[in-house]
Design an enzyme around this catalytic site. Structure first.
Site, PDB file in Angstrom:
ATOM      1  N   LYS A   1      -9.206   3.471  -2.209  1.00 11.66           N
ATOM      2  CA  LYS A   1      -9.527   2.660  -1.029  1.00 11.66           C
ATOM      3  C   LYS A   1     -10.912   3.024  -0.528  1.00 11.66           C
ATOM      4  O   LYS A   1     -11.266   4.209  -0.432  1.00 11.66           O
ATOM      5  CB  LYS A   1      -8.477   2.888   0.063  1.00 11.66           C
ATOM      6  CG  LYS A   1      -8.566   1.932   1.243  1.00 11.66           C
ATOM      7  CD  LYS A   1      -7.370   2.116   2.171  1.00 11.66           C
ATOM      8  CE  LYS A   1      -7.367   1.098   3.300  1.00 11.66           C
ATOM      9  NZ  LYS A   1      -6.172   1.237   4.174  1.00 11.66           N
TER      10      LYS A   1
ATOM     11  N   GLY B   1      22.967  -4.864  33.911  1.00  6.99           N
ATOM     12  CA  GLY B   1      23.012  -6.237  34.380  1.00  6.99           C
ATOM     13  C   GLY B   1      21.658  -6.774  34.773  1.00  6.99           C
ATOM     14  O   GLY B   1      21.556  -7.861  35.344  1.00  6.99           O
TER      15      GLY B   1
ATOM     16  N   PRO C   1      23.466   1.939  28.211  1.00  8.47           N
ATOM     17  CA  PRO C   1      23.778   1.759  29.633  1.00  8.47           C
ATOM     18  C   PRO C   1      23.330   0.361  30.064  1.00  8.47           C
ATOM     19  O   PRO C   1      22.133   0.077  30.109  1.00  8.47           O
ATOM     20  CB  PRO C   1      22.957   2.854  30.322  1.00  8.47           C
ATOM     21  CG  PRO C   1      22.634   3.835  29.232  1.00  8.47           C
ATOM     22  CD  PRO C   1      22.496   3.017  27.987  1.00  8.47           C
ATOM     23  N   LEU C   2      24.280  -0.508  30.335  1.00 11.42           N
ATOM     24  CA  LEU C   2      23.996  -1.917  30.641  1.00 11.42           C
ATOM     25  C   LEU C   2      24.103  -2.129  32.144  1.00 11.42           C
ATOM     26  O   LEU C   2      25.196  -2.092  32.712  1.00 11.42           O
ATOM     27  CB  LEU C   2      24.982  -2.822  29.889  1.00 11.42           C
ATOM     28  CG  LEU C   2      24.800  -4.329  30.032  1.00 11.42           C
ATOM     29  CD1 LEU C   2      23.438  -4.770  29.523  1.00 11.42           C
ATOM     30  CD2 LEU C   2      25.903  -5.069  29.288  1.00 11.42           C
TER      31      LEU C   2
ATOM     32  N   GLU D   1       0.830  -1.203   0.000  1.00 11.73           N
ATOM     33  CA  GLU D   1       0.000   0.000   0.000  1.00 11.73           C
ATOM     34  C   GLU D   1       0.871   1.262   0.000  1.00 11.73           C
ATOM     35  O   GLU D   1       1.859   1.344   0.738  1.00 11.73           O
ATOM     36  CB  GLU D   1      -0.898  -0.032   1.250  1.00 11.73           C
ATOM     37  CG  GLU D   1      -1.879   1.092   1.382  1.00 11.73           C
ATOM     38  CD  GLU D   1      -2.749   0.935   2.627  1.00 11.73           C
ATOM     39  OE1 GLU D   1      -3.734   1.683   2.746  1.00 11.73           O
ATOM     40  OE2 GLU D   1      -2.448   0.064   3.469  1.00 11.73           O
TER      41      GLU D   1
END
Length: 921
Positions: free
Chosen positions: A114, A357, A354-355, A45
């Site tokens: 449509k 844990g 920013p990890l 579309e």
């Protein structure tokens, strides 16, 4: 003898307003379709301009450029001798329509607008387009002169018509028309249309793909015929990801399946079908034949072209069993492809995360790892476009990615931002996962930055804020947690801008967020903390699904560190550790479990439930788990938290849309962001219903346990003459398991108790946008849900039922305990509460189920009956009755209201501040 036709559905990764790139991908798909022997090509579309143009559809430039692209397609050699079906916006008589343009050999056959527009969820088509309302009618459309010069046509038909070729009849549906209750394919089937097409812009939601498949199969099973479905794949510039799944079905059976997730830009799937199978199938449906004989005809546009093959021995495509992805596979693949599109089209050099844990940030990291795997696999399969894109991102024209870990080290930087409140366990888990993924990992401390900010505050106001664990107030505790969270956001953007420079490369990194959909709904985040990022791949995914995804990644990628992350309790680690161990957990902070939060979210959005209707549903759903009163308190607690935190959704990081109960304020979930958080009318309806249901609940409970009935089972008798619930009866009956119930009461009039006999009430409320209403990861929900001391509870079995978690603590504003109460503990024996000295000497008592405070030794405090219209409860001070002891406005304390009691920071009585913990009457 059969008549076989080879048909092609094209899955394209288009980009809104990228007319050059979109035209190139359309031409590639047409060429591939011809190479596969197809005579008819169907695309998605609005593929010429892209589906996600938004308000660009209101601009005349968008229509002009679409016609310019179509003119190029008409003259391109790739489009000759194949029936092409492309999508673009068309303006007819000053009305904009979402249209299909069907053309062949430089001639436009039909402009098909449509009919049914999609206007729910993420879709807002009626904002830009109008549906065609003249069913089975066409009008003349005057072509632009640049197109007239190519086609030699001045006008072409526009409207609800079908294409009649030399060997069959083809009709078009557009996206939403497959979903409507009166779909076009029914009328077209009855009128002899044998091939029905659907050009779609259908985005991904978890567990949604079966809906499309069932609709397609159902359409052809009821009516017979061939159904072709074409969809986008990828991110076209918005929060949504279009998940392919282009398909071809015949007579209720699937014969072609396109991939759901892919990083390839052009995918073409074909199927060879026998049109005689359609004719035989329909003729065998006698009810269909009877209906068809009475149907009215569509206008037919004649086309001197055959879509069937000249090779009568060409084998038809075999029926296949549709292969569905699990939810875990969808999470692994969908957001990964979305990130790839965003990365390569944004011009940035990678991602910064920013990890921490924990589950959320680890899930985001695993999604990036999945992206790296997909890129390496595509390059191995010879995808030159993917190889070109990754070389441009890395800045190395000779680079060839072979190992996902090596690629991750170049495009993915992770950083553990620890503080004095962080544990060694989370630090080790973050480093372990980063090593297994291969990211460039950093470990930093934010303590210096936090201390610098706090020193500015201290130098200005001469005060040192303290954590609750060291004697600070809830407001101090909250501020100290929020400053850590916001420092991490600032540092994330600093490192994202400079890390590549430090590594000798040009460009910057996109900062990734890691707040899940449940936390966004609950508002369990700090505004402008690490939840504030460039994009968030998990922002539309529930915590429950993320946990399942983590298990999936352990098996799929071999990330064994995730085992420890999966088992660890979710925590923000923003409060001081207790003996090196966690002092807070997310679910305890929120006052609800993630499982409950998902239920609230689905009822609110999918089932369109307000507070009362949600209570009405859950009181039945949770009948075996909670009493009506408990359900009422849980629902109130959720809606209050939702209301006071809704403003955070206005700044929510753009997130991958994956869940149908997303609270995304931008487009999907349109609601106010300033609420009356007390919900007075709604909560009043809940209270009224709860009063009636409580007695019925107890009656059923007695019948189940064969107990001796309590004093009264009549609903009316459980309500006293003032219209208030007689809680002494309810409490004596026992509610079973009434512990840790989040008691929420509307914040009503706030006032000041100047003395035991003086009450001043002021009906004022602070702005909900203040820090007091930031129910972030670091907030204790504006009141303290403290646990009961086991020693205080062990003296009485009745305490567990009657009091729940109602341990009360008291302290002076100076922090010292007044009088003899510093040695007191709480004990209840059936109808009395005693404050008893540890040496055995009794302090003061209160009658009934009320609670008293010993301000002076030997003074008796009695519980006041409700005296005001809004069911406020006062406190007896030296046996004197007061209407209400509200808190001081400047301290933002909240007093007592309703049939339950709640305190935010304390109630001022005779200059003393009592820090009281929630209780259940």
């Amino acid at each position: 003898m059969g008549r076989t036709a080879t048909l092609a559905t094209c899955t394209l990764n288009q980009w809104a307003m990228d007319f050059d790139g979109n035209m190139s991908r359309i031409l590639q798909s047409i060429q591939k379709a011809k190479e596969l022997g197809a005579k008819y090509r169907l695309g998605p579309e609005l593929e010429i301009c892209g589906y996600g143009c938004g308000d660009h559809f209101l601009e005349s430039d968008t229509f002009l450029h679409s016609w310019q692209v179509l003119a190029n397609l008409l003259t391109a050699p790739e489009t000759q001798d194949i029936l092409c079906d492309v999508g673009m916006p068309v303006m007819h008589k000053n009305v904009a329509y979402n249209c299909r343009i069907i053309f062949i050999n430089k001639k436009i056959l039909l402009i098909r607008p449509k009919i049914a527009l999609c206007n729910d969820g993420n879709y807002r088509e009626t904002r830009w387009f109008t549906g065609w309302s003249k069913r089975k009618m066409t009008e003349d459309y005057f072509l632009p002169r640049m197109v007239q010069d190519i086609t030699g046509q001045k006008t072409v038909p526009i409207g609800d018509a079908v294409i009649s070729t030399l060997d069959t009849c083809i009709g078009s549906e557009i996206c939403e028309e497959l979903w409507t209750s009166h779909s076009q394919h029914i009328d077209m089937s009855l009128d002899g249309v044998e091939i029905i097409t659907n050009s779609s812009g259908s985005h991904h939601e978890l567990r949604k793909s079966y809906v499309r498949v069932d609709l397609i199969k159902s359409a052809t099973m009821k009516c017979g015929g061939v159904y072709m479905f074409a969809n986008f794949v990828g991110c076209d510039g918005e929060r949504t990801y279009y998940d392919g799944g282009s398909a071809i079905a015949i007579n209720g059976q699937m014969v072609s399946q396109g991939p759901q997730f892919a990083i390839q830009e052009v995918i073409v799937n074909t199927a060879t079908v026998d049109l005689e199978d359609v004719r035989g199938y329909r003729n065998s449906l006698r009810s269909h034949s009877w209906r068809a004989s009475q149907s009215t005809s569509f206008p037919r546009i004649h086309c001197d072209f055959a879509v069937t093959n000249n090779d009568f021995f060409k084998h038809t495509t075999d029926v296949l069993e549709w292969k569905y992805c699990t939810a875990e596979e969808e999470i692994s693949d969908g957001p990964a492809c979305w990130l790839w599109d965003y990365l390569r089209r944004s011009g940035q050099g990678g991602f910064f995360l920013p990890l921490s844990g924990g589950i959320d940030s680890s899930s985001t990291a695993c999604i990036v790892a999945s992206m790296c795997h997909k890129v390496c696999d595509a390059v191995k399969e010879g995808d030159t476009k993917v190889l070109s894109d990754i070389r441009r991102i890395i800045g190395d024209r000779a680079y060839i990615p072979q190992d996902p870990r090596e690629l991750a080290n170049k495009v993915f930087t992770t950083c553990y931002m620890g503080s004095e409140n962080s544990s060694q366990e989370t630090r080790d888990r973050a480093a372990g996962l980063a090593q297994q993924i291969g990211s460039f990992h950093l470990t930093i401390s934010i303590d210096i930055a936090v201390a610098a900010l706090l020193s500015i505050f201290t130098a200005t106001l001469k005060l040192v804020p303290r954590f609750k664990a060291t004697g600070g107030s809830p407001r101090e505790n909250l501020a100290l947690q929020n400053v850590q969270a916001r420092v991490r956001m600032v540092l994330a953007y600093l490192f994202a801008q400079l890390v590549l420079w430090a590594r000798g490369r040009s460009g910057g990194l996109l900062v990734l967020g890691s707040a899940n959909v449940d936390e966004s709904l609950r508002g369990y985040m700090t505004k402008y903390d690490c939840s504030s990022a460039d994009i968030n791949p998990i922002g539309g995914i529930s915590k429950t699904d993320l946990r399942s995804f983590i298990r999936h990644c352990i098996t799929k990628f071999g990330f064994t560190t995730l085992e420890k992350i999966y088992d660890a309790p979710p925590t923000a680690e923003l409060e001081p550790l207790s003996n090196g161990q966690l002092a807070q957990t997310d679910e305890e902070d929120m006052g609800m479990t993630y499982e409950e939060l998902s239920i609230y979210g689905r009822l609110r959005k999918q089932n369109q439930c307000g507070p009362y209707s949600m209570f009405s549903k859950l009181v039945h759903t949770w009948a075996d788990r909670y009493s009506p009163e408990q359900v009422a308190q849980k629902v109130k607690h959720f809606f209050r938290c939702y209301a006071i935190n809704r403003h955070k959704m206005t700044t929510l990081t753009p997130s991958y849309h994956a869940e149908s109960y997303s609270p995304d304020d931008n487009r999907f979930d349109h609601r106010q962001f300033l609420y009356n958080a007390t919900w007075p009318w709604q909560f009043g309806c809940i209270d009224e219903q709860t009063q009636k249901l409580t007695v019925l609940y107890e009656e059923r409970k007695d019948q189940q346990t064969d107990r001796i009935p309590s004093q009264s089972r009549d609903v009316n008798k459980s309500i006293n003459s003032n219209g208030k619930t007689d809680h002494s009866k309810v409490t004596k009956q026992g509610w079973g398991g009434m512990s840790n119930v989040g008691v929420e009461v509307a914040i009503g009039g706030q006032g000041t108790c100047s003395g035991p006999n003086e009450v001043k009430v002021e009906d004022e409320m602070e702005s909900m946008h203040s820090e007091a209403f930031e129910h972030s990861k670091v907030e204790k929900e504006a009141f303290e849900n403290s646990k009961m001391e086991k020693e205080a509870l062990g003296n009485s079995k009745m305490e567990k039922e009657a009091l729940g978690n109602s341990n009360l603590e008291e302290e002076e504003m100076s922090g010292d305990i007044h009088g003899n109460c510093d040695k007191s503990i709480l004990r209840e024996d059936i109808g009395k509460i005693c404050f008893e000295d540890l040496d055995g000497q009794s302090g003061s008592t209160s009658t009934g189920m009320g609670r008293g405070r010993s301000l002076e030794r030997g003074v008796m405090l009695e519980r006041c009956d409700p005296t005001s219209d809004n069911q406020d409860l006062g406190w007896g001070c030296e046996i004197r009755e007061v209407e209400r002891c509200g808190p001081s406005l400047e301290d933002r304390d909240v007093g007592v209201q309703g049939n339950k009691r709640r305190w935010l920071e304390g109630t001022l009585l005779e200059g003393k501040r009592f820090r009281l913990v929630q209780g259940v009457a």
